[in-house]
Write a protein that holds these residues in place. Structure first.
Motif, PDB file in Angstrom:
ATOM      1  N   MET A 108      96.771  58.958  97.737  1.00  0.00           N
ATOM      2  CA  MET A 108      95.663  57.999  97.785  1.00  0.00           C
ATOM      3  C   MET A 108      95.083  57.766  96.394  1.00  0.00           C
ATOM      4  O   MET A 108      94.710  56.634  96.037  1.00  0.00           O
ATOM      5  CB  MET A 108      94.583  58.499  98.740  1.00  0.00           C
ATOM      6  N   ALA A 109      95.014  58.825  95.595  1.00  0.00           N
ATOM      7  CA  ALA A 109      94.488  58.695  94.234  1.00  0.00           C
ATOM      8  C   ALA A 109      95.355  57.759  93.400  1.00  0.00           C
ATOM      9  O   ALA A 109      94.845  56.947  92.612  1.00  0.00           O
ATOM     10  CB  ALA A 109      94.393  60.065  93.577  1.00  0.00           C
ATOM     11  N   VAL A 110      96.669  57.836  93.568  1.00  0.00           N
ATOM     12  CA  VAL A 110      97.570  56.940  92.841  1.00  0.00           C
ATOM     13  C   VAL A 110      97.353  55.492  93.284  1.00  0.00           C
ATOM     14  O   VAL A 110      97.395  54.561  92.462  1.00  0.00           O
ATOM     15  CB  VAL A 110      99.036  57.376  93.043  1.00  0.00           C
ATOM     16  N   GLY A 111      97.107  55.271  94.579  1.00  0.00           N
ATOM     17  CA  GLY A 111      96.800  53.928  95.053  1.00  0.00           C
ATOM     18  C   GLY A 111      95.530  53.378  94.418  1.00  0.00           C
ATOM     19  O   GLY A 111      95.471  52.208  94.009  1.00  0.00           O
ATOM     20  N   VAL A 112      94.495  54.212  94.323  1.00  0.00           N
ATOM     21  CA  VAL A 112      93.251  53.787  93.667  1.00  0.00           C
ATOM     22  C   VAL A 112      93.513  53.442  92.208  1.00  0.00           C
ATOM     23  O   VAL A 112      92.973  52.457  91.675  1.00  0.00           O
ATOM     24  CB  VAL A 112      92.183  54.906  93.783  1.00  0.00           C
ATOM     25  N   TYR A 113      94.346  54.235  91.550  1.00  0.00           N
ATOM     26  CA  TYR A 113      94.706  53.974  90.145  1.00  0.00           C
ATOM     27  C   TYR A 113      95.326  52.584  90.000  1.00  0.00           C
ATOM     28  O   TYR A 113      94.979  51.823  89.079  1.00  0.00           O
ATOM     29  CB  TYR A 113      95.668  55.056  89.670  1.00  0.00           C
ATOM     30  N   GLY A 114      96.223  52.221  90.907  1.00  0.00           N
ATOM     31  CA  GLY A 114      96.851  50.908  90.846  1.00  0.00           C
ATOM     32  C   GLY A 114      95.852  49.771  91.008  1.00  0.00           C
ATOM     33  O   GLY A 114      95.921  48.764  90.296  1.00  0.00           O
ATOM     34  N   VAL A 115      94.914  49.929  91.939  1.00  0.00           N
ATOM     35  CA  VAL A 115      93.880  48.903  92.137  1.00  0.00           C
ATOM     36  C   VAL A 115      93.038  48.738  90.875  1.00  0.00           C
ATOM     37  O   VAL A 115      92.703  47.615  90.460  1.00  0.00           O
ATOM     38  CB  VAL A 115      92.988  49.266  93.339  1.00  0.00           C
ATOM     39  N   CYS A 116      92.697  49.847  90.236  1.00  0.00           N
ATOM     40  CA  CYS A 116      91.891  49.791  89.007  1.00  0.00           C
ATOM     41  C   CYS A 116      92.620  49.033  87.900  1.00  0.00           C
ATOM     42  O   CYS A 116      92.000  48.276  87.134  1.00  0.00           O
ATOM     43  CB  CYS A 116      91.559  51.199  88.537  1.00  0.00           C
ATOM     44  N   MET A 117      93.937  49.211  87.802  1.00  0.00           N
ATOM     45  CA  MET A 117      94.690  48.488  86.786  1.00  0.00           C
ATOM     46  C   MET A 117      94.690  46.979  87.056  1.00  0.00           C
ATOM     47  O   MET A 117      94.643  46.168  86.124  1.00  0.00           O
ATOM     48  CB  MET A 117      96.117  49.022  86.727  1.00  0.00           C
ATOM     49  N   LEU A 118      94.743  46.597  88.338  1.00  0.00           N
ATOM     50  CA  LEU A 118      94.641  45.183  88.673  1.00  0.00           C
ATOM     51  C   LEU A 118      93.299  44.607  88.222  1.00  0.00           C
ATOM     52  O   LEU A 118      93.236  43.516  87.635  1.00  0.00           O
ATOM     53  CB  LEU A 118      94.811  44.989  90.180  1.00  0.00           C
ATOM     54  N   VAL A 119      92.231  45.336  88.496  1.00  0.00           N
ATOM     55  CA  VAL A 119      90.893  44.870  88.108  1.00  0.00           C
ATOM     56  C   VAL A 119      90.785  44.763  86.600  1.00  0.00           C
ATOM     57  O   VAL A 119      90.283  43.758  86.060  1.00  0.00           O
ATOM     58  CB  VAL A 119      89.819  45.824  88.669  1.00  0.00           C
ATOM     59  N   LEU A 158     105.173  38.616  79.082  1.00  0.00           N
ATOM     60  CA  LEU A 158     104.208  38.086  80.052  1.00  0.00           C
ATOM     61  C   LEU A 158     102.799  37.942  79.489  1.00  0.00           C
ATOM     62  O   LEU A 158     101.935  37.381  80.167  1.00  0.00           O
ATOM     63  CB  LEU A 158     104.155  38.999  81.290  1.00  0.00           C
ATOM     64  N   GLY A 159     102.563  38.449  78.286  1.00  0.00           N
ATOM     65  CA  GLY A 159     101.200  38.513  77.776  1.00  0.00           C
ATOM     66  C   GLY A 159     100.529  39.784  78.260  1.00  0.00           C
ATOM     67  O   GLY A 159     100.979  40.401  79.239  1.00  0.00           O
ATOM     68  N   PRO A 160      99.441  40.218  77.628  1.00  0.00           N
ATOM     69  CA  PRO A 160      98.794  41.474  78.008  1.00  0.00           C
ATOM     70  C   PRO A 160      98.264  41.477  79.431  1.00  0.00           C
ATOM     71  O   PRO A 160      98.380  42.474  80.139  1.00  0.00           O
ATOM     72  CB  PRO A 160      97.666  41.624  76.976  1.00  0.00           C
ATOM     73  N   VAL A 161      97.673  40.358  79.883  1.00  0.00           N
ATOM     74  CA  VAL A 161      97.123  40.306  81.240  1.00  0.00           C
ATOM     75  C   VAL A 161      98.246  40.407  82.268  1.00  0.00           C
ATOM     76  O   VAL A 161      98.175  41.190  83.230  1.00  0.00           O
ATOM     77  CB  VAL A 161      96.313  39.010  81.451  1.00  0.00           C
ATOM     78  N   GLY A 194      93.168  44.364  84.367  1.00  0.00           N
ATOM     79  CA  GLY A 194      93.996  43.291  83.834  1.00  0.00           C
ATOM     80  C   GLY A 194      93.387  41.914  84.002  1.00  0.00           C
ATOM     81  O   GLY A 194      93.557  41.044  83.143  1.00  0.00           O
ATOM     82  N   LEU A 195      92.660  41.685  85.093  1.00  0.00           N
ATOM     83  CA  LEU A 195      92.078  40.376  85.375  1.00  0.00           C
ATOM     84  C   LEU A 195      90.669  40.204  84.818  1.00  0.00           C
ATOM     85  O   LEU A 195      90.142  39.090  84.806  1.00  0.00           O
ATOM     86  CB  LEU A 195      92.050  40.142  86.896  1.00  0.00           C
ATOM     87  N   SER A 196      90.066  41.298  84.347  1.00  0.00           N
ATOM     88  CA  SER A 196      88.672  41.254  83.899  1.00  0.00           C
ATOM     89  C   SER A 196      88.538  40.607  82.517  1.00  0.00           C
ATOM     90  O   SER A 196      89.362  40.831  81.630  1.00  0.00           O
ATOM     91  CB  SER A 196      88.101  42.674  83.848  1.00  0.00           C
ATOM     92  N   THR A 197      87.471  39.820  82.366  1.00  0.00           N
ATOM     93  CA  THR A 197      87.088  39.306  81.043  1.00  0.00           C
ATOM     94  C   THR A 197      85.720  39.853  80.632  1.00  0.00           C
ATOM     95  O   THR A 197      85.155  39.426  79.638  1.00  0.00           O
ATOM     96  CB  THR A 197      87.041  37.770  81.049  1.00  0.00           C
ATOM     97  N   SER A 198      85.206  40.788  81.419  1.00  0.00           N
ATOM     98  CA  SER A 198      83.913  41.426  81.143  1.00  0.00           C
ATOM     99  C   SER A 198      84.159  42.809  80.553  1.00  0.00           C
ATOM    100  O   SER A 198      84.896  43.616  81.123  1.00  0.00           O
ATOM    101  CB  SER A 198      83.088  41.552  82.430  1.00  0.00           C
ATOM    102  N   PHE A 199      83.548  43.095  79.428  1.00  0.00           N
ATOM    103  CA  PHE A 199      83.711  44.396  78.784  1.00  0.00           C
ATOM    104  C   PHE A 199      83.198  45.512  79.679  1.00  0.00           C
ATOM    105  O   PHE A 199      83.848  46.562  79.818  1.00  0.00           O
ATOM    106  CB  PHE A 199      82.962  44.394  77.446  1.00  0.00           C
TER     107      PHE A 199
END
Length: 415
Positions: A294-305, A375-378, A307-312
């Motif tokens: 489950m922790a690895v799944g949470v890690y993956g979700v955090c990487m999605l957020v 693909l670019g950083p995002v 990658g898509l974030s433009t807020s510091f």
């Protein structure tokens, strides 16, 4: 398992001496990586070159794995770690000379030099990691090991936080100031570990053969829950890691400069530090395999957020939560490995583990840089987050021994 308090743990003097040495050494190493990464990007502006820094550190670790593990099982592990600190301090002094200049050598830092010292750092860490990991079980009683592993991780993550942040601040005075500070911290760590005392009993002499060199890999392969835990961490960080791309996010996407890069590098460690403190106080007791997945799944979700974030701020939060999730995986993996491995094989098994760690970190940096070039950083980070989620699902089905693992100390589950 008997209950052992935090107070009892810190009374273990040899363990605390090693803990402090790791604190200084990890702080110096993290500062070094921030400075090398930022300097490389300033010199070349290339995501590919940022990835090469990680690849050049990983390849020596891969090539020297079998030798490093064998050495850690034969020689005094504390002296091996001290020698590796000396090597890394020498690298830092070379970079001082290259960036500030002594005499006629003024200002000769280059892409080739940074890649060359990356190889030197990879060689040093190839020998340091197995010896360092194999030391902890020799310095604390076995019932204290889960707390000791969590407490060790807390110290390491504190260093990972302070190192990038301190490196980012000192970088204002120039790269040479960062490298000089690194050399000083490595020297302190070397002094602490050089006087470490523990019961070192040389193993019986036996001829070095391919069988003895491969014993650690065979040990991990035959224990499917341990293989699942180690490989899960490998693929999760290999696919989902974004460390190599942080200079690009800091400079081009979030536009926060070197100080912001330091905070971005420190954010995962901040979450990991908090989690490791919680795990020191309340060690995982039941359903450790499911919790790890489950922790690895949470890690993956955090990487999605991230990658898509433009807020510091949002980016910092996503990285911090990812660090906490990753720490759960790290503590489960390291504790299982140390509990199940006999002392005379810990160096070789730790060497195998170090290759997995190096592959997930250094090779992951290369993968991120190469993917970002396409693909670019995002796009690179988002694709990695999706891949991490897929890995968690596949390992749930592919390694039932890990998914069904209940307690850390259930030795029968690994046979």
């Amino acid at each position: 398992m008997p209950t052992h308090s935090f107070t009892e743990l810190i009374r273990q003097r040899a363990f605390m001496r090693m803990w402090l040495a790791r604190l200084f050494g990890t702080t110096a190493n993290q500062m070094l990586m921030v400075a090398v990464g930022w300097q490389m990007y300033e010199l070349t502006g290339s995501a590919w070159d940022l990835g090469l820094v990680g690849l050049y550190q990983f390849v020596p670790a891969l090539l020297l794995t079998l030798v490093a593990g064998h050495v850690a099982d034969r020689l005094h592990r504390g002296r091996i770690v001290a020698a590796c600190f000396v090597a890394q301090a020498s690298v830092a002094l070379i970079l001082v000379a290259a960036t500030q200049g002594w005499g006629a050598a003024s200002g000769w830092a280059s892409r080739e030099l940074l890649l060359g010292v990356s190889v030197m750092l990879g060689v040093a860490r190839a020998f340091q990691m197995p010896a360092q990991q194999a030391l902890t079980p020799m310095l604390v009683p076995p019932p204290m090991l889960p707390r000791a592993m969590a407490f060790s991780s807390a110290g390491m993550q504190a260093a990972v936080i302070s190192g990038p942040a301190l490196g980012g601040v000192i970088f204002v005075a120039g790269a040479s100031a960062v490298y000089a500070t690194c050399a000083f911290l490595f020297a302190i760590g070397c002094g602490l570990i050089a006087v470490l005392r523990y019961d070192h009993v040389p193993p019986p002499r036996e001829p070095v053969s391919l069988r003895t060199l491969l014993a650690g890999a065979e040990f991990v392969w035959r224990r499917k829950a341990l293989l699942g835990a180690v490989s899960l961490d490998l693929f999760a960080v290999l696919l989902g890691g974004a460390t190599a791309l942080l200079p690009m996010f800091a400079k081009d996407i979030l536009q926060v400069g070197p100080w912001g890069l330091g905070l971005l590098r420190a954010a995962p460690a901040a979450g990991a530090l908090l989690m490791s403190v919680l795990l020191t106080r309340w060690p995982l007791d039941r359903r450790v395999g499911r919790i790890m997945l489950m922790a690895v799944g949470v890690y993956g979700v955090c990487m999605l957020v991230f990658g898509l974030s433009t807020s510091f701020v949002l980016s910092l939060v996503a990285l911090a939560v990812s660090g906490g999730a990753d720490m759960v995986s790290v503590v489960v993996r390291q504790t299982l490995m140390q509990i199940e491995t006999p002392n005379d094989m810990r160096g070789r098994v730790s060497a195998v583990n170090s290759v997995f760690i190096g592959a997930s970190n250094q090779l992951g940096e290369f993968e991120s840089g190469a993917t970002a070039a396409l693909l670019g950083p995002v796009g690179s980070v988002v694709a990695g987050g999706v891949g991490t989620l897929l890995v968690a699902v596949l390992w749930l089905k592919g390694f039932p021994e890990l998914a069904d693992r209940d307690r850390m100390t259930d030795a029968s589950a690994l046979r």
